[in-house]
Design a protein around this motif. Sequence first.
Motif, PDB file in Angstrom:
ATOM      1  N   ARG A  82      41.464  31.682  32.888  1.00  0.00           N
ATOM      2  CA  ARG A  82      41.994  30.904  34.017  1.00  0.00           C
ATOM      3  C   ARG A  82      43.020  31.705  34.815  1.00  0.00           C
ATOM      4  O   ARG A  82      43.076  31.601  36.041  1.00  0.00           O
ATOM      5  CB  ARG A  82      42.609  29.587  33.534  1.00  0.00           C
ATOM      6  CG  ARG A  82      41.575  28.538  33.171  1.00  0.00           C
ATOM      7  CD  ARG A  82      42.246  27.275  32.662  1.00  0.00           C
ATOM      8  NE  ARG A  82      41.308  26.170  32.507  1.00  0.00           N
ATOM      9  CZ  ARG A  82      40.640  25.903  31.398  1.00  0.00           C
ATOM     10  NH1 ARG A  82      40.790  26.670  30.323  1.00  0.00           N
ATOM     11  NH2 ARG A  82      39.799  24.863  31.358  1.00  0.00           N
ATOM     12  N   ALA A  83      43.830  32.496  34.133  1.00  0.00           N
ATOM     13  CA  ALA A  83      44.819  33.330  34.822  1.00  0.00           C
ATOM     14  C   ALA A  83      44.098  34.349  35.702  1.00  0.00           C
ATOM     15  O   ALA A  83      44.486  34.595  36.850  1.00  0.00           O
ATOM     16  CB  ALA A  83      45.713  34.038  33.802  1.00  0.00           C
ATOM     17  N   SER A 109      42.315  32.539  38.715  1.00  0.00           N
ATOM     18  CA  SER A 109      43.283  32.080  39.715  1.00  0.00           C
ATOM     19  C   SER A 109      43.825  33.249  40.530  1.00  0.00           C
ATOM     20  O   SER A 109      44.025  33.141  41.737  1.00  0.00           O
ATOM     21  CB  SER A 109      44.433  31.320  39.055  1.00  0.00           C
ATOM     22  OG  SER A 109      43.964  30.094  38.512  1.00  0.00           O
ATOM     23  N   TYR A 110      44.059  34.385  39.871  1.00  0.00           N
ATOM     24  CA  TYR A 110      44.568  35.561  40.590  1.00  0.00           C
ATOM     25  C   TYR A 110      43.538  36.055  41.604  1.00  0.00           C
ATOM     26  O   TYR A 110      43.859  36.301  42.771  1.00  0.00           O
ATOM     27  CB  TYR A 110      44.911  36.687  39.605  1.00  0.00           C
ATOM     28  CG  TYR A 110      45.459  37.904  40.298  1.00  0.00           C
ATOM     29  CD1 TYR A 110      44.665  39.033  40.492  1.00  0.00           C
ATOM     30  CD2 TYR A 110      46.765  37.923  40.785  1.00  0.00           C
ATOM     31  CE1 TYR A 110      45.161  40.155  41.152  1.00  0.00           C
ATOM     32  CE2 TYR A 110      47.275  39.040  41.443  1.00  0.00           C
ATOM     33  CZ  TYR A 110      46.467  40.148  41.627  1.00  0.00           C
ATOM     34  OH  TYR A 110      46.960  41.256  42.278  1.00  0.00           O
ATOM     35  N   ARG A 161      44.605  23.215  47.088  1.00  0.00           N
ATOM     36  CA  ARG A 161      44.518  23.846  45.779  1.00  0.00           C
ATOM     37  C   ARG A 161      44.413  22.798  44.679  1.00  0.00           C
ATOM     38  O   ARG A 161      43.710  23.008  43.699  1.00  0.00           O
ATOM     39  CB  ARG A 161      45.717  24.768  45.542  1.00  0.00           C
ATOM     40  CG  ARG A 161      45.300  26.008  44.774  1.00  0.00           C
ATOM     41  CD  ARG A 161      46.368  27.053  44.805  1.00  0.00           C
ATOM     42  NE  ARG A 161      47.465  26.703  43.927  1.00  0.00           N
ATOM     43  CZ  ARG A 161      48.716  27.103  44.114  1.00  0.00           C
ATOM     44  NH1 ARG A 161      49.021  27.869  45.144  1.00  0.00           N
ATOM     45  NH2 ARG A 161      49.654  26.743  43.275  1.00  0.00           N
ATOM     46  N   ASP A 165      44.996  45.639  39.570  1.00  0.00           N
ATOM     47  CA  ASP A 165      46.263  45.805  40.282  1.00  0.00           C
ATOM     48  C   ASP A 165      47.434  46.094  39.344  1.00  0.00           C
ATOM     49  O   ASP A 165      48.509  45.508  39.464  1.00  0.00           O
ATOM     50  CB  ASP A 165      46.556  44.546  41.138  1.00  0.00           C
ATOM     51  CG  ASP A 165      45.492  44.350  42.212  1.00  0.00           C
ATOM     52  OD1 ASP A 165      45.308  43.214  42.691  1.00  0.00           O
ATOM     53  OD2 ASP A 165      44.820  45.336  42.555  1.00  0.00           O
ATOM     54  N   TYR A 212      41.121  30.021  47.538  1.00  0.00           N
ATOM     55  CA  TYR A 212      41.887  29.017  46.792  1.00  0.00           C
ATOM     56  C   TYR A 212      42.525  27.973  47.711  1.00  0.00           C
ATOM     57  O   TYR A 212      43.567  27.427  47.380  1.00  0.00           O
ATOM     58  CB  TYR A 212      42.971  29.724  45.964  1.00  0.00           C
ATOM     59  CG  TYR A 212      43.236  29.108  44.598  1.00  0.00           C
ATOM     60  CD1 TYR A 212      43.856  29.867  43.594  1.00  0.00           C
ATOM     61  CD2 TYR A 212      42.917  27.793  44.290  1.00  0.00           C
ATOM     62  CE1 TYR A 212      44.131  29.324  42.340  1.00  0.00           C
ATOM     63  CE2 TYR A 212      43.184  27.238  43.045  1.00  0.00           C
ATOM     64  CZ  TYR A 212      43.786  28.017  42.072  1.00  0.00           C
ATOM     65  OH  TYR A 212      44.067  27.482  40.832  1.00  0.00           O
ATOM     66  N   ALA A 229      43.152  33.585  44.552  1.00  0.00           N
ATOM     67  CA  ALA A 229      44.276  33.627  45.489  1.00  0.00           C
ATOM     68  C   ALA A 229      44.237  34.921  46.299  1.00  0.00           C
ATOM     69  O   ALA A 229      44.427  34.921  47.517  1.00  0.00           O
ATOM     70  CB  ALA A 229      45.597  33.514  44.735  1.00  0.00           C
ATOM     71  N   LYS A 230      43.969  36.026  45.621  1.00  0.00           N
ATOM     72  CA  LYS A 230      43.967  37.332  46.296  1.00  0.00           C
ATOM     73  C   LYS A 230      42.920  37.387  47.401  1.00  0.00           C
ATOM     74  O   LYS A 230      43.157  37.967  48.469  1.00  0.00           O
ATOM     75  CB  LYS A 230      43.721  38.442  45.280  1.00  0.00           C
ATOM     76  CG  LYS A 230      43.744  39.831  45.898  1.00  0.00           C
ATOM     77  CD  LYS A 230      43.614  40.934  44.853  1.00  0.00           C
ATOM     78  CE  LYS A 230      43.562  42.289  45.597  1.00  0.00           C
ATOM     79  NZ  LYS A 230      43.429  43.425  44.689  1.00  0.00           N
ATOM     80  N   MET A 276      47.824  45.350  36.277  1.00  0.00           N
ATOM     81  CA  MET A 276      48.063  44.386  35.205  1.00  0.00           C
ATOM     82  C   MET A 276      46.897  44.428  34.212  1.00  0.00           C
ATOM     83  O   MET A 276      45.771  44.745  34.574  1.00  0.00           O
ATOM     84  CB  MET A 276      48.157  42.956  35.774  1.00  0.00           C
ATOM     85  CG  MET A 276      49.256  42.741  36.789  1.00  0.00           C
ATOM     86  SD  MET A 276      49.242  41.043  37.446  1.00  0.00           S
ATOM     87  CE  MET A 276      47.760  41.077  38.480  1.00  0.00           C
TER      88      MET A 276
END
Lengths: 222, 222
Positions: A69-70, A73-74, A89, A61, A82, A77-78, A63
Amino acid sequence: MAGKPKLHYLNARGRMESIRWLLAAAGVEFEEKFIETSKDLEKLRNDGSLMFQQVPMVEIDGMKLAQSRAILSYIAAKYNLYGKDIKERALIDMYIEGVADLNEMIMLLPGCPHDQKDAKITQIKEKTTNRYFTAFEKVIQSHGQDYLVGNTLSRADIQLVELLYYVEELDPSLLANFPLLKALKTRISNVPTVKRFLQPGSQRKPPLGEKAIEEARKVWKF
Amino acid sequence: MAGKPKLHYFNMRGRMESIRWLLAAAGVEFEEKFIDTPDDLEKSKKDGCLMFQQVPMVEIDGMNLVQSRAILNYIAAKYNLYGKDIKERALIDMYIEGVADLNEMIMLLPGCPRDQKDAKITQIKEKTTNRYFPAFEKVLKSHGQDYLVGNTLSRADIQLVELLYSVEELDPSLLANFPLLKALKTRISNLPTVKKFLQPGSQRKPPLDEKAIEEARKVWKF
């Protein structure tokens, strides 16, 4: 959306494998660019693509996300894996961090000096049965539901089941006294996306053999 | 809401300090129950309030939360210090995981064998100036804003500035060539809640000195 996520890592499990599992479980197709030599790694670093000069890195997307972990988590959530609110959470985070702690011990085993290896394996088995499996069996027993949190599939189920497969590779007998964990493993393994990922020919990576460790030592210089 | 959060940990920084910083920065009053002896820890374990038999543990909003990342994530989300959407959260996560990696090295220094300590310190300083500080300086330079993400205060600013203080204790000269980081440190330190936390008498914990390490070795037998 800009196309499929692109994973940059070695052709090995390491710190990328949980990301592969989660994307696969979410039904998301992804590409992989393998780092095979030190030159490959140097090139990525010189391109400025790696915030801390490290992999895993995932292009997603627009990025260039580093830090596993980042990334996890993305993705969670997407793809709605989550939980439904911050309290769910929090439980998911608590569970997956426990999973990560045990997974870290197992992941670092190949790098362990030969004379310390047996002691390390004994310690891992002890922690698995007395600390981690006990804790997760208790969670499932407490609510009797099919999933760890909120009666809904979440990253906690995916990441725990991934761990159960690694523990099984280490010693299948460790799961023996944990019927609810065994049932979770079966249930999650039968989710169509996960079932497909578990089959030969998927992007799931095999355990590190001696040859692969030697290759990694050359690229990463350890 | 069920009263103030209650922090269970040793009377030291360790893995609880980032939580203290974040709560303080968010203007949240909290209580602390210190674990002073192995018996205290055994009691907490027997009470069944530590999911993985470990601290940090924080009693908050009816939960006994363990795992520092789970605790930090919950606090950040609850007090709007976690970005406005999942993309901002991804950047924040990437940044704070980098902060955590460097912080981990610094945190483990007291436990390092004496003959390895100098080499370890050199490695930390090298990574600070060549990897981590340049990465964060570059972020601030790229947008020229007062905060790391989304032109709004987030946990990324708090946790990075906490790290800058730890690095300053190790070697004040390391921050010399990073003007934007220095400015961030000043700006965040002047926020009323942070300013209060930085003053003597707050719940901020001092660095571990030789005497405290020796005391700890006796109590905890390591």
